[in-house]
Design an enzyme around this catalytic site. Structure first.
Site: not given
Lengths: 168, 168, 168, 168
Positions: C72, C114, C82
């Protein structure tokens, strides 16, 4: 590894006598950091979770920045205390972090940083210290690298990071 | 409505002569806020977007808190300048916001708050002011309610937010 | 521990001969999962990072859900592959996850989840498998608990989680 | 403008007789979308907020993707139903959105998209439709541009967006 394992391994209270990542922050300073995190917790804005958290971040020149959690009706915008403290420090021109203390309302376990905060920490180096406390002031120490094994990093970061950033 | 429409409607420069949501912050104070937002922008940590943003938040007693954007290799953790300033203010015990100024590197358009920041703003009231600036210091004013029409609010919030209240 | 350490410890290719958290997903199924993650990667919407990621999630009845990253203009809203795969599975009524495979454009290292995705994974149990791959299809296995030591969990969760959730 | 204003302005039930952004989705299709959003709501994973939300997204070829909210112990990772539906669609190769319907457990007001979801919507165009419903199936229509006036967009996006994206 979990927080209790850290305790069992003798890392509680910063001594690090197992020879593995001993604390670099003097105990008095750790206690002062935890105290500041507890104070910051008082200002938590958490009408949704009712779960107050405070954090106190020690940067390379000895300055301490604090943060509390700030929640939102759109839960996905809730900001944790740790990230609040770190982003405040960045706003003041600091990017070299030494240690962060975290305080919640947990009596019976050490409050643990969430995965998002661990990731946010890792942006500023992997070798700095995280002190998780209980309400009685006891704590365990870990390093960012221990909390986020095999940390994700985009390569492009390397060329852009400010001069104060501690390498890991 | 877009930012240019606001300008066309005469809201640029706070005058509000169309009788609709006139600026409540005196022009000198707006200019000072924008100046502080521009200074905060200098400290942006934005190695990924290279898009610097600063914000300056005026709270009810006249104190100003600033923030810059703080990015992360995991993009989803990037924090905008506006939220950084607001969460810093909350950490210092403030929850009653008067106005926020936003400054970016946009020469040719007024920088606009993203939807996440508008939502975060709305948690602290819908009737306070948002000043979007260009690099030349010109600006447009809007209110949070204009930026987030029909704002989402969980009902449970109602019982928890005070006008100035610091909860515990 | 980092991803290369996992490889050194013999966990690459699922064998787990060091007796520690051996893979429970058969190698053929792992390969199929990674293949699906690579296909999902092709649909990544990542105009900002240009960093494509795909994920494939195996749930308890053998169904596979895929996801790609969706970015975005407001970076803080970027969604990782994920989490996209997991939230799609939840939308279809699944909350019991067996394994997830992650594929990026990394030739020389295993792509790592992450911290935010690790945290999101932990909501659905700590003992399920995460397969990080390279573009050549090689991979390392870890468990959620290894990726997020001492995971943060709110206590209230315990009373609310659905019957399908695997305990950890 | 708030959601009730939209109703007052005659936009409830898609008719748009005030000549302003009339609904482009036929009423039967809107009803079907809302029905699917209500079904998706049943699968919400929301142990923290207890606030179930479902969404149904109509893409350019008539396919419908659904999503529910998926929460996390770390509130900041909670994903809204709307973003879940959109990211699922992107994972399946769709980026051209026509309309989204949102359903919650609100009896007495139309459920409104949060600012984060409005921002996420804006990435895929500003001129597509958002239908906010009540539990009785009544609804109001708005466009993304109405929900996010003066939308924030990074300029670099323009060069990167896929061919299916509807321009606004």
């Amino acid at each position: 590894m979990n927080m209790e394992d850290l305790k069992v391994r003798g890392e509680i209270g910063h001594n690090g006598e197992d020879g593995r990542s001993p604390a670099r922050t003097p105990p008095d300073q750790v206690k002062a950091l935890i105290q500041k995190a507890m104070e910051a917790k008082q200002r938590a804005y958490c009408p949704y979770s009712k779960f107050r958290v405070g954090a106190a971040l020690l940067v390379h020149d000895g300055t301490v920045f604090t943060g509390c959690n700030v929640e939102n009706a759109c839960y996905g915008l809730c900001l944790c205390a740790e990230r609040n403290a770190m982003s405040t420090a960045v706003s003041e021109g600091y990017r070299s972090f030494m240690a962060i203390a975290i305080a919640g309302d947990t009596d019976d376990e050490f409050i643990s940083a969430c995965g998002s905060c661990r990731q946010f920490m890792s942006e500023f180096g992997l070798n700095w210290e995280v002190y998780s406390s209980k309400t009685d002031g006891s704590y365990v120490k870990s390093d960012v690298s221990e909390l986020l094994p095999g940390a994700f990093e985009l390569k492009l970061k390397k060329n852009n990071i400010g001069s104060h950033i501690q390498e890991s």
